[in-house]
Design a protein around this motif. Structure first.
Motif, PDB file in Angstrom:
ATOM      1  N   LYS A   1      -1.922  22.010  -6.730  1.00 40.99           N
ATOM      2  CA  LYS A   1      -3.323  22.441  -6.616  1.00 40.99           C
ATOM      3  C   LYS A   1      -4.235  21.423  -7.296  1.00 40.99           C
ATOM      4  N   MET A   2      -3.819  20.953  -8.460  1.00 42.24           N
ATOM      5  CA  MET A   2      -4.614  19.965  -9.197  1.00 42.24           C
ATOM      6  C   MET A   2      -4.760  18.669  -8.376  1.00 42.24           C
ATOM      7  N   LEU A   3      -3.661  18.245  -7.729  1.00 41.16           N
ATOM      8  CA  LEU A   3      -3.731  17.016  -6.916  1.00 41.16           C
ATOM      9  C   LEU A   3      -4.759  17.176  -5.792  1.00 41.16           C
ATOM     10  N   HIS A   4      -4.751  18.357  -5.145  1.00 41.35           N
ATOM     11  CA  HIS A   4      -5.710  18.592  -4.056  1.00 41.35           C
ATOM     12  C   HIS A   4      -7.142  18.646  -4.575  1.00 41.35           C
ATOM     13  N   SER A   5      -7.305  19.144  -5.798  1.00 41.09           N
ATOM     14  CA  SER A   5      -8.677  19.349  -6.287  1.00 41.09           C
ATOM     15  C   SER A   5      -9.304  18.057  -6.845  1.00 41.09           C
ATOM     16  N   LEU A   6      -8.472  17.063  -7.095  1.00 43.33           N
ATOM     17  CA  LEU A   6      -9.011  15.825  -7.689  1.00 43.33           C
ATOM     18  C   LEU A   6      -9.645  14.963  -6.596  1.00 43.33           C
ATOM     19  N   LYS A   7     -10.966  14.918  -6.591  1.00 45.40           N
ATOM     20  CA  LYS A   7     -11.699  14.171  -5.549  1.00 45.40           C
ATOM     21  C   LYS A   7     -12.169  12.839  -6.118  1.00 45.40           C
ATOM     22  N   ILE A   8     -12.014  11.788  -5.317  1.00 42.87           N
ATOM     23  CA  ILE A   8     -12.429  10.459  -5.795  1.00 42.87           C
ATOM     24  C   ILE A   8     -13.681   9.953  -5.090  1.00 42.87           C
ATOM     25  N   HIS A   9     -14.153  10.713  -4.092  1.00 42.09           N
ATOM     26  CA  HIS A   9     -15.422  10.374  -3.438  1.00 42.09           C
ATOM     27  C   HIS A   9     -15.976  11.651  -2.811  1.00 42.09           C
ATOM     28  N   PRO A  10     -17.251  11.659  -2.410  1.00 45.27           N
ATOM     29  CA  PRO A  10     -17.849  12.892  -1.882  1.00 45.27           C
ATOM     30  C   PRO A  10     -17.105  13.403  -0.653  1.00 45.27           C
TER      31      PRO A  10
ATOM     32  N   TYR B   1       0.874  -1.178   0.000  1.00 45.23           N
ATOM     33  CA  TYR B   1       0.000   0.000   0.000  1.00 45.23           C
ATOM     34  C   TYR B   1       0.907   1.222   0.000  1.00 45.23           C
ATOM     35  N   LEU B   2       0.666   2.121  -0.948  1.00 45.34           N
ATOM     36  CA  LEU B   2       1.550   3.272  -1.125  1.00 45.34           C
ATOM     37  C   LEU B   2       0.827   4.591  -0.886  1.00 45.34           C
ATOM     38  N   ILE B   3       1.532   5.554  -0.305  1.00 45.02           N
ATOM     39  CA  ILE B   3       1.050   6.944  -0.321  1.00 45.02           C
ATOM     40  C   ILE B   3       1.261   7.431  -1.753  1.00 45.02           C
ATOM     41  N   HIS B   4       0.187   7.780  -2.441  1.00 45.41           N
ATOM     42  CA  HIS B   4       0.278   8.045  -3.888  1.00 45.41           C
ATOM     43  C   HIS B   4       1.091   9.304  -4.198  1.00 45.41           C
ATOM     44  N   GLN B   5       0.883  10.342  -3.372  1.00 41.91           N
ATOM     45  CA  GLN B   5       1.529  11.619  -3.655  1.00 41.91           C
ATOM     46  C   GLN B   5       2.051  12.239  -2.348  1.00 41.91           C
ATOM     47  N   PRO B   6       3.178  12.934  -2.398  1.00 43.17           N
ATOM     48  CA  PRO B   6       3.754  13.520  -1.184  1.00 43.17           C
ATOM     49  C   PRO B   6       3.115  14.858  -0.833  1.00 43.17           C
ATOM     50  N   VAL B   7       1.808  14.872  -0.706  1.00 43.10           N
ATOM     51  CA  VAL B   7       1.107  16.106  -0.352  1.00 43.10           C
ATOM     52  C   VAL B   7       0.056  15.822   0.714  1.00 43.10           C
ATOM     53  N   LYS B   8      -0.446  16.878   1.335  1.00 42.42           N
ATOM     54  CA  LYS B   8      -1.416  16.840   2.433  1.00 42.42           C
ATOM     55  C   LYS B   8      -0.797  16.147   3.660  1.00 42.42           C
ATOM     56  N   ASP B   9      -1.629  15.584   4.525  1.00 41.27           N
ATOM     57  CA  ASP B   9      -1.122  15.046   5.798  1.00 41.27           C
ATOM     58  C   ASP B   9      -0.654  13.592   5.617  1.00 41.27           C
TER      59      ASP B   9
ATOM     60  N   HIS C   1       6.371  18.104  -9.514  1.00 40.51           N
ATOM     61  CA  HIS C   1       5.946  18.311  -8.125  1.00 40.51           C
ATOM     62  C   HIS C   1       6.433  19.637  -7.545  1.00 40.51           C
ATOM     63  N   SER C   2       7.230  20.392  -8.306  1.00 42.47           N
ATOM     64  CA  SER C   2       7.635  21.708  -7.804  1.00 42.47           C
ATOM     65  C   SER C   2       6.726  22.807  -8.366  1.00 42.47           C
ATOM     66  N   ASN C   3       5.762  22.430  -9.193  1.00 43.25           N
ATOM     67  CA  ASN C   3       4.848  23.396  -9.811  1.00 43.25           C
ATOM     68  C   ASN C   3       3.575  23.539  -8.956  1.00 43.25           C
ATOM     69  N   PRO C   4       3.334  24.735  -8.391  1.00 45.91           N
ATOM     70  CA  PRO C   4       2.159  24.919  -7.529  1.00 45.91           C
ATOM     71  C   PRO C   4       0.848  24.522  -8.211  1.00 45.91           C
ATOM     72  N   GLU C   5       0.759  24.747  -9.511  1.00 49.97           N
ATOM     73  CA  GLU C   5      -0.490  24.393 -10.231  1.00 49.97           C
ATOM     74  C   GLU C   5      -0.722  22.883 -10.191  1.00 49.97           C
ATOM     75  N   PHE C   6       0.370  22.127 -10.271  1.00 51.38           N
ATOM     76  CA  PHE C   6       0.238  20.670 -10.230  1.00 51.38           C
ATOM     77  C   PHE C   6      -0.233  20.228  -8.837  1.00 51.38           C
TER      78      PHE C   6
END
Ligand code: NDP
Length: 283
Positions: free
Chosen positions: A274-283, A104-112, A267-272
């Motif tokens: 932001k996109m990772l945070h905005s991509l929701k996979i459930h409500p 099981y992997l942490i997909h992206q090095p962002v958020k908590d 991963h050094s691009n703020p827009e990228f």
């Protein structure tokens, strides 16, 4: 199939099958069944690929004992927190119809992701996850992470292909006993990789294709590969890489292809981010 031993003794196949960008459930289930039939035993999915159920359906029908398969899925950004990861692990298990995951992997090095890791450590100790790791953690962040956590990551899955070698990140992985796994081992088909003159010429001398040379090159430098294809003939081709090896000179020729940067993600691009945070996979 050859295996690598992870830092906790678990054995992982050196080649697996990825299912990114196969959202159609019928196509995904068929692809995974074909891949298992061809001989792949490691299947790499992610909560964010929206195809865990289809992967699970293929696993249930394939006839291969569960213990002979190696199933990886990943925690999406939206769920990267202690409570979120606890729920997400169970959701992935339910979607896949499994009672444990091999990796099981942490997909992206962002958020908590530190909070998420604590939940993953608990699930690891409970036997729900046989190994835990990270993805898209580059040298500095991986080093900081390894210095900070109790259970060290077994794997770091990052972009690695003939046009992006990531030597510094591989050195950090080696220093901390983390096994590198290549996503996008064909650069997602970019840069004319399948007809690249250097890869094609090397392949010709071995009776192999440029794709087979690209995979073999990564494996020979200790990197696990998880190529994706929805075509059975390509799955077979990509799996038929265990009967040849590249010479030192051929490895050096491929070394010269390194661009030193990704043209897929940044991963050094703020827009990228932001996109990772905005991509929701459930409500
Ligand atoms: P790949 O580098 O594996 O390239 C896949 C592409 O190559 C597809 O278009 C496929 O087409 C084509 N292809 C495959 N084999 C051949 C061949 N022998 N000859 C010609 N074309 C071929 O890209 P992926 O992004 O899929 O990476 C592999 C896996 O890594 C993913 O599926 C996923 O599991 C994982 N991944 C993880 C990421 C992460 O952030 N952790 C990010 C991206 C991927 P076709 O299917 O039509 O045959």
């Amino acid at each position: 199939m050859e295996y690598v031993t992870l830092n906790n003794g678990v054995k992982m196949p050196l080649e697996g099958f990825g299912v990114f960008q196969v959202p159609d459930p019928i196509q995904c289930e068929k692809a995974v069944r074909d891949a298992i039939d061809v001989g792949y035993r490691l299947i790499d999915t992610a909560a964010a690929y929206m195809n865990e159920r289809a992967v699970g359906a293929a696993i249930a029908k394939c006839g291969i004992p569960r213990k002979d398969l190696f199933i990886t899925t990943k925690l999406w950004v939206q769920d990267a927190s202690y409570e979120g990861a606890k729920r997400a692990i169970q959701t992935s298990l339910d979607n896949l119809g499994l009672d444990y995951l091999d990796l099981y992997l942490i997909h992206q090095p962002v958020k908590d992701y530190m909070g998420a890791w604590r939940a993953m450590e608990e699930a690891y100790r409970d036997g729900k996850l046989r190994a835990i790791g990270v993805s898209n953690f580059h040298a500095a962040r991986l080093l900081d992470f390894c210095e900070s956590v109790e259970v060290k990551p077994a794997v770091d899955q990052v972009e690695l292909h003939p046009f992006f070698h990531q030597k510094e990140t591989l050195k950090t992985m080696s220093d901390y006993g983390v096994i590198p796994q290549a996503w996008g081992p064909f650069a997602e088909g970019q840069f004319g990789i399948f007809t690249n003159p250097i890869l094609t010429e090397i392949g010709r001398t071995h009776g192999k294709t440029a794709a087979q040379v690209a995979l073999s090159w990564n494996i020979q430098r200790g990197v696990v590969v998880i190529p994706k294809s929805v075509h059975r003939d390509r799955m077979e081709q990509n799996f038929d890489i265990w009967d040849f090896s590249l010479t030192k000179e051929e490895m050096a020729q491929i070394d010269a292809l390194d661009m030193g940067h990704s043209s897929i993600v940044d991963h050094s691009n703020p827009e990228f981010i932001k996109m990772l945070h905005s991509l929701k996979i459930h409500p």
